[in-house]
Design an enzyme around this catalytic site. Structure first.
Site, PDB file in Angstrom:
ATOM      1  N   GLU A 207      44.172  37.894  37.914  1.00  0.00           N
ATOM      2  CA  GLU A 207      43.735  37.884  36.535  1.00  0.00           C
ATOM      3  C   GLU A 207      43.550  39.386  36.031  1.00  0.00           C
ATOM      4  O   GLU A 207      42.500  39.904  36.281  1.00  0.00           O
ATOM      5  CB  GLU A 207      42.491  37.003  36.141  1.00  0.00           C
ATOM      6  CG  GLU A 207      42.560  35.493  36.455  1.00  0.00           C
ATOM      7  CD  GLU A 207      43.351  34.864  35.575  1.00  0.00           C
ATOM      8  OE1 GLU A 207      43.502  35.295  34.158  1.00  0.00           O
ATOM      9  OE2 GLU A 207      43.603  33.687  35.828  1.00  0.00           O
ATOM     10  N   CYS A 241      39.211  41.589  28.071  1.00  0.00           N
ATOM     11  CA  CYS A 241      40.450  41.650  28.833  1.00  0.00           C
ATOM     12  C   CYS A 241      41.357  41.462  27.501  1.00  0.00           C
ATOM     13  O   CYS A 241      42.538  41.830  27.601  1.00  0.00           O
ATOM     14  CB  CYS A 241      40.507  40.927  30.080  1.00  0.00           C
ATOM     15  SG  CYS A 241      40.230  39.304  30.002  1.00  0.00           S
TER      16      CYS A 241
HETATM   17  P1  NAD Z   1      38.855  46.990  38.714  1.00  0.00           P
HETATM   18  O1  NAD Z   1      40.385  46.690  39.097  1.00  0.00           O
HETATM   19  O2  NAD Z   1      38.318  48.412  38.630  1.00  0.00           O
HETATM   20  O3  NAD Z   1      37.734  46.372  39.522  1.00  0.00           O
HETATM   21  C1  NAD Z   1      37.703  44.747  39.688  1.00  0.00           C
HETATM   22  C2  NAD Z   1      37.104  44.623  41.294  1.00  0.00           C
HETATM   23  O4  NAD Z   1      37.778  45.331  42.348  1.00  0.00           O
HETATM   24  C3  NAD Z   1      35.825  44.972  41.187  1.00  0.00           C
HETATM   25  O5  NAD Z   1      34.869  43.971  41.991  1.00  0.00           O
HETATM   26  C4  NAD Z   1      35.820  46.395  42.236  1.00  0.00           C
HETATM   27  O6  NAD Z   1      34.646  46.272  43.085  1.00  0.00           O
HETATM   28  C5  NAD Z   1      37.137  46.072  43.045  1.00  0.00           C
HETATM   29  N1  NAD Z   1      37.704  47.111  43.447  1.00  0.00           N
HETATM   30  C6  NAD Z   1      37.972  48.485  42.596  1.00  0.00           C
HETATM   31  N2  NAD Z   1      38.831  49.132  43.262  1.00  0.00           N
HETATM   32  C7  NAD Z   1      39.174  48.565  44.609  1.00  0.00           C
HETATM   33  C8  NAD Z   1      40.014  49.108  45.624  1.00  0.00           C
HETATM   34  N3  NAD Z   1      40.496  50.412  45.348  1.00  0.00           N
HETATM   35  N4  NAD Z   1      40.094  48.310  46.598  1.00  0.00           N
HETATM   36  C9  NAD Z   1      39.584  47.095  46.365  1.00  0.00           C
HETATM   37  N5  NAD Z   1      38.723  46.582  45.540  1.00  0.00           N
HETATM   38  C10 NAD Z   1      38.557  47.420  44.486  1.00  0.00           C
HETATM   39  O7  NAD Z   1      38.821  46.372  36.957  1.00  0.00           O
HETATM   40  P2  NAD Z   1      37.308  46.263  36.195  1.00  0.00           P
HETATM   41  O8  NAD Z   1      37.335  47.629  35.741  1.00  0.00           O
HETATM   42  O9  NAD Z   1      36.312  45.837  36.709  1.00  0.00           O
HETATM   43  O10 NAD Z   1      37.761  45.408  34.921  1.00  0.00           O
HETATM   44  C11 NAD Z   1      38.595  46.099  33.970  1.00  0.00           C
HETATM   45  C12 NAD Z   1      40.127  45.506  34.050  1.00  0.00           C
HETATM   46  O11 NAD Z   1      39.986  43.865  34.371  1.00  0.00           O
HETATM   47  C13 NAD Z   1      40.923  45.484  32.926  1.00  0.00           C
HETATM   48  O12 NAD Z   1      42.245  45.874  33.205  1.00  0.00           O
HETATM   49  C14 NAD Z   1      40.891  44.284  32.100  1.00  0.00           C
HETATM   50  O13 NAD Z   1      41.923  43.865  31.186  1.00  0.00           O
HETATM   51  C15 NAD Z   1      40.705  43.460  33.527  1.00  0.00           C
HETATM   52  N6  NAD Z   1      40.325  42.221  33.246  1.00  0.00           N
HETATM   53  C16 NAD Z   1      40.944  40.966  33.224  1.00  0.00           C
HETATM   54  C17 NAD Z   1      40.402  39.737  32.963  1.00  0.00           C
HETATM   55  C18 NAD Z   1      41.268  38.451  32.959  1.00  0.00           C
HETATM   56  O14 NAD Z   1      40.514  37.371  33.088  1.00  0.00           O
HETATM   57  N7  NAD Z   1      42.482  38.291  33.189  1.00  0.00           N
HETATM   58  C19 NAD Z   1      39.182  39.685  32.787  1.00  0.00           C
HETATM   59  C20 NAD Z   1      38.384  40.845  32.592  1.00  0.00           C
HETATM   60  C21 NAD Z   1      38.942  42.008  33.135  1.00  0.00           C
END
Ligand code: NAD
Length: 454
Positions: A207, A241
């Site tokens: 997602e 998002c």
């Molecule tokens: P992110 O990708 O930075 O983090 C998401 C998760 O991944 C967190 O739990 C984090 O700890 C983990 N993570 C971060 N870097 C990592 C790495 N290098 N290796 C492994 N795990 C890692 O995203 P965010 O900042 O938490 O959220 C924002 C993004 O999420 C935006 O792009 C937004 O559009 C998207 N989003 C999508 C939905 C959806 O339902 N489609 C919902 C909310 C947010």
């Protein structure tokens, strides 16, 4: 981590989760736990980014409770084997499909709706009969901590467990073998998750996010459309998002659009004290958003209180696709307004970019509506509305291409965590010789005749 996953796999193999009453019991237990601890959960999210109890209920727990209620009501039906017709080749036989849980699942959450994005996939996983390891986002640290505390006290680790942590803990988790990984977050981290899953051929739901457009056509109901659009954009201070990321309006409507948008923002009285505005999650994101505001293009707003991590609802005009604000997902309270000369120009501009998670079409013209729905590819969206499609659990929620793969909510969530096992059950009272050796011209002729091939 390995020990925890082994423990969950042993529990899964005990078949306890195959029992639908067990699943319903666990979901009800989760609901009671969340209801009993509403005050503490509200305090934690307020400490993280000043989200009010109103928004916490409507945008987080409201959806979580609806998901639990729906799953409890329908999961027995969703779990039933489904008969399908048997083809003549296999006569006499029965054919059916048995939904079965995948096994040990990993749910990785994002920070912007920390409760909803952690619990909604976990609920789908439990409803489908999986065990769950939940890794919430580490950025809202208070919500991550309270989720770990409550879940790990209430549930056995071999069934449902929260692991707290950031990149290193998630990396360690991703090295393990899961039967399903459900990830919510950015496309860049989505790629890392996808690669890690590929090593074990683990199925994933991703997602992700992106730049979701909103298009107004010449005949749109501007007043109503802008009211809904402004609410959707500044909800959660734009950290959503599926928030409309940028707006495309016909050149002729530009001034009217800007004036009306400003009016709506003023009327909404956005302020933390009013419970309808929240902080930006951290300083890094405040600085990132600050760089996206071109002072020469601010039509309204633009003020930043860095100490409080508050950015005023900001409307940007005279924006082009080359501006910095159009190069990345905004994920904050900035609304760039772009103008178009012809609808085809707007369509091409959207098509030239990655497929968005959402798209919002504001029009009264059914021909234009059909044209846009037919020509544009996006995860999901709405006509004359924005964001609210997420609240209908009968609409599978997910992205396409760069904005994600797979979907969930309602039965789609159950499907995301299930395998559909196909079974052909043959009767023993009849057998033809056609498929058996020795092969012959005559048999082949018969087979072709039965298939309608001359
Ligand atoms: P992110 O990708 O930075 O983090 C998401 C998760 O991944 C967190 O739990 C984090 O700890 C983990 N993570 C971060 N870097 C990592 C790495 N290098 N290796 C492994 N795990 C890692 O995203 P965010 O900042 O938490 O959220 C924002 C993004 O999420 C935006 O792009 C937004 O559009 C998207 N989003 C999508 C939905 C959806 O339902 N489609 C919902 C909310 C947010």
């Amino acid at each position: 981590m390995k020990e925890l996953i082994d423990q969950q796999r042993t529990f899964f193999n005990s078949n306890r989760t195959k029992n639908t009453d067990f699943r319903i019991e666990q979901l009800q237990r989760l609901k009671k736990l969340l209801l009993d601890n509403q005050n503490r959960l509200n305090e934690a999210i307020y400490a993280d980014f000043k989200k009010s109890p109103f928004e916490t209920f409507t945008n987080e727990f409201g959806l979580v409770f609806l998901d639990i209620d729906e799953a409890c009501k329908k999961l027995k039906r969703w779990s039933k084997r489904k008969r399908v017709r048997t083809n003549w080749v296999n006569f006499p036989a029965k054919s059916y499909i048995i939904p079965e849980p995948l096994g040990v699942s990993l749910v990785i959450g994002a920070w912007n709706y920390p409760y909803q994005l952690s619990f909604a996939p976990a609920i789908a996983a439990i409803a489908a009969g999986n065990t769950v390891i939940l890794k919430p986002s580490e950025l809202p640290s208070h919500t991550s901590r309270i989720m770990a505390e409550l879940i790990n006290q209430q549930f056995d680790a071999s069934f449902f467990h929260v692991v707290e942590g950031g990149i290193s803990e998630t990396t360690e988790l991703l090295e393990q073998r899961f039967d399903k990984i459900f990830f919510t977050g950015s496309p860049n981290v989505g790629r890392i998750v996808y690669q890690a899953a590929a090593k074990h051929l683990t199925p994933v739901t991703l997602e992700l996010g992106g730049k979701s457009p909103a298009i107004f056509t010449e005949d749109a109901d501007l007043k109503m459309g802008i009211k809904r659009l402004i609410w959707a954009k500044f909800l959660n201070s734009g950290q959503t998002c599926i928030a409309p990321d940028y707006i495309l309006v016909p050149k002729s409507l530009k001034e009217q659009f800007l004036a009306q948008a400003k009016e709506e923002i003023i009327q909404a009285k956005y302020a933390v004290e009013n419970g309808n505005y929240i902080q930006i999650i951290n300083d890094r994101n405040v600085q990132r958003l600050k760089k996206l505001i071109d002072p020469g293009k601010v039509y309204f707003g633009g003020q930043i209180n860095e100490a409080e991590r508050i950015i005023e609802p900001t409307v940007l005009h005279n924006v082009t696709f080359d501006d910095p604000v159009m190069q990345e997902e905004i994920f904050g309270p900035l609304l760039p307004v772009l103008v178009y000369n012809s609808l085809d120009e707007a369509v091409t501009a959207i098509k030239n970019r990655e497929k968005p998670l959402s798209c919002y079409i504001f029009t009264k013209d059914s021909g234009l509506k059909s044209k846009l729905l037919n020509e544009l590819s996006f995860g999901g969206g709405a006509v004359n509305e924005a964001v609210m499609h997420i609240s209908n659990s009968r609409l599978p929620f997910g992205g396409v291409g760069e904005s994600g793969t797979g979907s969930y909510h309602g039965e789609a969530g159950f499907r995301a965590f299930s395998h559909y096992k196909s079974v052909l059950e043959k009767a023993n009272w009849l057998e033809t010789k056609l498929k058996y050796s020795p092969y012959s011209e005559g048999k082949l002729k018969w087979i072709k005749r039965l298939m309608g091939i001359k």
